[in-house]
Design a protein around this motif. Structure first.
Motif, mmCIF file in Angstrom:
data_model
loop_
_atom_site.group_PDB
_atom_site.id
_atom_site.type_symbol
_atom_site.label_atom_id
_atom_site.label_comp_id
_atom_site.label_asym_id
_atom_site.label_seq_id
_atom_site.Cartn_x
_atom_site.Cartn_y
_atom_site.Cartn_z
ATOM 1 N N LEU A 22 0.851 -1.193 0.000
ATOM 2 C CA LEU A 22 0.000 0.000 0.000
ATOM 3 C C LEU A 22 0.884 1.240 0.000
ATOM 4 C CD1 LEU A 22 -2.784 1.485 0.383
ATOM 5 C CD2 LEU A 22 -2.293 1.421 2.841
ATOM 6 N N PHE A 23 0.577 2.150 -0.904
ATOM 7 C CA PHE A 23 1.216 3.465 -0.899
ATOM 8 C C PHE A 23 0.237 4.483 -0.332
ATOM 9 C CE2 PHE A 23 3.769 1.359 -4.150
ATOM 10 C CZ PHE A 23 5.055 1.718 -3.741
ATOM 11 N N VAL A 24 0.660 5.173 0.726
ATOM 12 C CA VAL A 24 -0.109 6.294 1.283
ATOM 13 C C VAL A 24 0.574 7.567 0.805
ATOM 14 C CG1 VAL A 24 -0.939 7.443 3.368
ATOM 15 C CG2 VAL A 24 -0.687 4.941 3.334
ATOM 16 N N VAL A 25 -0.115 8.340 -0.005
ATOM 17 C CA VAL A 25 0.452 9.575 -0.527
ATOM 18 C C VAL A 25 0.117 10.697 0.457
ATOM 19 C CG1 VAL A 25 0.706 11.062 -2.550
ATOM 20 C CG2 VAL A 25 -0.052 8.686 -2.837
ATOM 21 N N GLY A 26 1.149 11.283 1.041
ATOM 22 C CA GLY A 26 0.902 12.328 2.024
ATOM 23 C C GLY A 26 2.195 12.898 2.573
ATOM 24 N N ASP A 27 2.074 13.986 3.269
ATOM 25 C CA ASP A 27 3.227 14.642 3.879
ATOM 26 C C ASP A 27 3.575 13.945 5.195
ATOM 27 O OD1 ASP A 27 4.626 16.781 5.603
ATOM 28 O OD2 ASP A 27 4.493 17.798 3.662
ATOM 29 N N PRO A 28 4.867 13.803 5.527
ATOM 30 C CA PRO A 28 5.244 13.194 6.804
ATOM 31 C C PRO A 28 4.666 13.927 8.017
ATOM 32 C CG PRO A 28 7.158 13.369 5.361
ATOM 33 C CD PRO A 28 6.049 14.120 4.691
ATOM 34 N N LYS A 29 4.321 15.201 7.865
ATOM 35 C CA LYS A 29 3.738 15.963 8.974
ATOM 36 C C LYS A 29 2.230 15.768 9.105
ATOM 37 C CE LYS A 29 7.150 19.722 9.060
ATOM 38 N NZ LYS A 29 7.358 21.182 8.954
ATOM 39 N N SER A 30 1.637 15.077 8.137
ATOM 40 C CA SER A 30 0.184 14.888 8.139
ATOM 41 C C SER A 30 -0.193 13.755 9.086
ATOM 42 C CB SER A 30 -0.308 14.572 6.725
ATOM 43 O OG SER A 30 -1.631 14.075 6.742
ATOM 44 N N ASN A 31 -0.900 14.092 10.173
ATOM 45 C CA ASN A 31 -1.275 13.074 11.149
ATOM 46 C C ASN A 31 -2.208 12.039 10.531
ATOM 47 O OD1 ASN A 31 -1.030 12.252 14.022
ATOM 48 N ND2 ASN A 31 -3.242 12.504 13.999
ATOM 49 N N ASN A 32 -3.178 12.493 9.741
ATOM 50 C CA ASN A 32 -4.134 11.525 9.181
ATOM 51 C C ASN A 32 -3.457 10.594 8.179
ATOM 52 O OD1 ASN A 32 -5.089 12.393 6.225
ATOM 53 N ND2 ASN A 32 -4.817 14.278 7.395
ATOM 54 N N VAL A 83 4.064 -1.234 3.462
ATOM 55 C CA VAL A 83 3.313 0.024 3.474
ATOM 56 C C VAL A 83 4.312 1.174 3.436
ATOM 57 C CG1 VAL A 83 1.580 1.428 4.655
ATOM 58 C CG2 VAL A 83 1.529 -1.072 4.893
ATOM 59 N N TYR A 84 4.109 2.101 2.489
ATOM 60 C CA TYR A 84 5.037 3.214 2.314
ATOM 61 C C TYR A 84 4.276 4.538 2.306
ATOM 62 C CZ TYR A 84 7.911 -0.657 0.651
ATOM 63 O OH TYR A 84 8.585 -1.865 0.538
ATOM 64 N N LEU A 85 4.746 5.481 3.129
ATOM 65 C CA LEU A 85 4.227 6.849 3.091
ATOM 66 C C LEU A 85 5.137 7.643 2.168
ATOM 67 C CD1 LEU A 85 2.367 9.137 4.114
ATOM 68 C CD2 LEU A 85 3.935 9.429 6.040
ATOM 69 N N ILE A 86 4.586 8.123 1.059
ATOM 70 C CA ILE A 86 5.384 8.851 0.069
ATOM 71 C C ILE A 86 4.745 10.207 -0.200
ATOM 72 C CG2 ILE A 86 6.264 6.745 -1.014
ATOM 73 C CD1 ILE A 86 4.190 7.167 -3.247
ATOM 74 N N GLU A 87 5.573 11.152 -0.636
ATOM 75 C CA GLU A 87 5.059 12.487 -0.952
ATOM 76 C C GLU A 87 4.670 12.612 -2.420
ATOM 77 O OE1 GLU A 87 6.875 15.894 1.401
ATOM 78 O OE2 GLU A 87 8.529 14.458 1.376
ATOM 79 N N THR A 88 5.447 11.975 -3.305
ATOM 80 C CA THR A 88 5.158 12.032 -4.739
ATOM 81 C C THR A 88 5.509 10.688 -5.378
ATOM 82 O OG1 THR A 88 7.341 12.698 -5.581
ATOM 83 C CG2 THR A 88 5.911 14.457 -4.710
ATOM 84 N N SER A 89 5.145 10.529 -6.634
ATOM 85 C CA SER A 89 5.447 9.297 -7.370
ATOM 86 C C SER A 89 6.944 9.075 -7.515
ATOM 87 C CB SER A 89 4.792 9.347 -8.755
ATOM 88 O OG SER A 89 5.306 10.429 -9.520
ATOM 89 N N ASN A 90 7.726 10.139 -7.456
ATOM 90 C CA ASN A 90 9.169 10.009 -7.633
ATOM 91 C C ASN A 90 9.865 9.402 -6.415
ATOM 92 O OD1 ASN A 90 9.003 11.138 -10.228
ATOM 93 N ND2 ASN A 90 9.065 13.216 -9.402
ATOM 94 N N ASP A 91 9.110 9.204 -5.324
ATOM 95 C CA ASP A 91 9.675 8.538 -4.142
ATOM 96 C C ASP A 91 9.663 7.021 -4.280
ATOM 97 O OD1 ASP A 91 10.063 10.988 -2.871
ATOM 98 O OD2 ASP A 91 8.087 10.956 -1.925
ATOM 99 N N ILE A 92 8.894 6.505 -5.214
ATOM 100 C CA ILE A 92 8.744 5.051 -5.354
ATOM 101 C C ILE A 92 10.058 4.423 -5.811
ATOM 102 C CG2 ILE A 92 7.511 3.199 -6.556
ATOM 103 C CD1 ILE A 92 5.175 5.173 -6.924
ATOM 104 N N GLN A 93 10.444 3.358 -5.138
ATOM 105 C CA GLN A 93 11.646 2.615 -5.511
ATOM 106 C C GLN A 93 11.263 1.269 -6.125
ATOM 107 O OE1 GLN A 93 14.647 2.461 -2.401
ATOM 108 N NE2 GLN A 93 13.980 4.445 -1.571
ATOM 109 N N LYS A 94 11.958 0.916 -7.170
ATOM 110 C CA LYS A 94 11.612 -0.281 -7.942
ATOM 111 C C LYS A 94 11.639 -1.547 -7.093
ATOM 112 C CE LYS A 94 12.451 -2.168 -12.556
ATOM 113 N NZ LYS A 94 13.277 -2.062 -13.794
ATOM 114 N N ASN A 95 12.604 -1.656 -6.181
ATOM 115 C CA ASN A 95 12.705 -2.875 -5.372
ATOM 116 C C ASN A 95 11.518 -3.058 -4.427
ATOM 117 O OD1 ASN A 95 14.166 -0.592 -3.931
ATOM 118 N ND2 ASN A 95 14.127 -2.103 -2.288
#
Length: 303
Positions: free
Chosen positions: A216-226, A242-254
């Protein structure tokens, strides 16, 4: 590979209102300095987009809203979606500032409820996240509002004759449940008012309903509590990656290796534009086994 966009995701009504007020303020006061007292919502890309409109974010780690207000001497001040205390509001008026209040209606409702019970001589136990601006505004209402972050905090309190328990709107349902149960065990005369907002609740429930999901990718800011709570709930629900990412460019292939079902959700303060980019990148990967690098068009972040 199956890509699953989770519904609902993206801006809640409080964030939409705050952003629309910011854009309206920029148009109405072209000759004034405009400041937002903290991040208007907890997403740095939204803040950057507001800055392009001429709205300056006044933020400093460890500083309260009252302290941050000392940095603003004239012009317009926008209070963020997280709510504001009466003390800060009054100080802004006394400084002669033009005030724009972008507080979320759900946050304001919680403050009103707290004040109503204080008038009835209740002690209020407020469950929240330390240093969060929403909690800061509620705790400032009265010395009879007691901040609770864990069950241990309850043990430090006296045996009050009557108690009302409520919470920050962006908390996890499961997280506050155990604290509420501890409150009920200690106090005989207690009123429980769960104030988790509907937007937060239904996003959390959607994650709990996910089955046979590898990632699961959760797209959001690290400061966002929700956004952070969505990640926590997914891990508790047994999703292995489960990964909290800010943009699509944070996704790593592995991260994607061996994943057959990948879900995407986002916090309530995340621009739909950024979430859609994540979906686009993952769909492209499922077809080509290659990750796209997408530029961010700032013009779409406040849509």
């Amino acid at each position: 590979m199956e890509i699953i966009p989770v519904t609902p995701r993206g801006y809640c009504k409080g964030v939409v209102r705050a952003i629309n007020l910011a854009k309206k303020t920029a148009l109405e006061y072209p000759n004034e300095m405009i400041f937002m007292l903290g991040m208007i919502v907890h997403n740095k890309y939204v803040v950057e987009a507001c800055e392009l409109l001429g709205i300056q974010c006044v933020e400093e780690k460890g500083k309260t809203r009252l302290e941050l207000l000392d940095k603003i001497h004239s012009g317009v001040v926008i209070f963020t979606a997280h709510g504001i205390s009466d003390e800060v509001y009054q100080k802004a008026i006394e400084k002669g500032l033009i005030v724009v209040n972008a507080s979320c209606d759900d946050v304001t409702k919680t403050q009103i409820i707290v004040k109503e019970y204080l008038e009835k001589d209740y002690e209020v136990l407020y469950i929240g996240k330390k240093f969060h601006p929403e909690a800061e505004a509620v705790i400032a209402i009265s010395d009879h509002v007691h901040f609770i972050e864990s069950k241990d905090d309850i043990n430090q309190l006296p045996d009050y004759p009557q108690v009302m328990v409520t919470n920050q709107t962006t908390m996890s349902i499961k997280e506050i449940y155990s604290i509420i149960e501890a409150c009920k065990a200690k106090y005989k005369h207690i009123v429980i008012l769960d104030e988790i907002c509907n937007a937060t609740r239904i996003r959390q429930e959607a994650i709990e309903k996910l089955t046979d999901t590898d990632c699961l990718f959760v797209v959001g800011d690290p400061k966002s509590n929700n956004s952070n709570k969505l990640k926590e709930i997914a891990l508790l629900n047994g999703i292995p990656h489960v990964y909290l990412i800010e943009t699509s460019n944070d996704i790593q292939k592995n991260w994607l290796e061996g994943c057959d079902r990948i879900a995407i959700t986002s916090g309530a303060s995340t621009p739909t534009y950024l979430t859609n980019q994540v979906i686009e990148v993952l769909k492209h990967y499922s077809e080509s086994n290659e990750l796209l690098h997408l530029d961010i068009d700032m013009n779409h972040l406040l849509d």
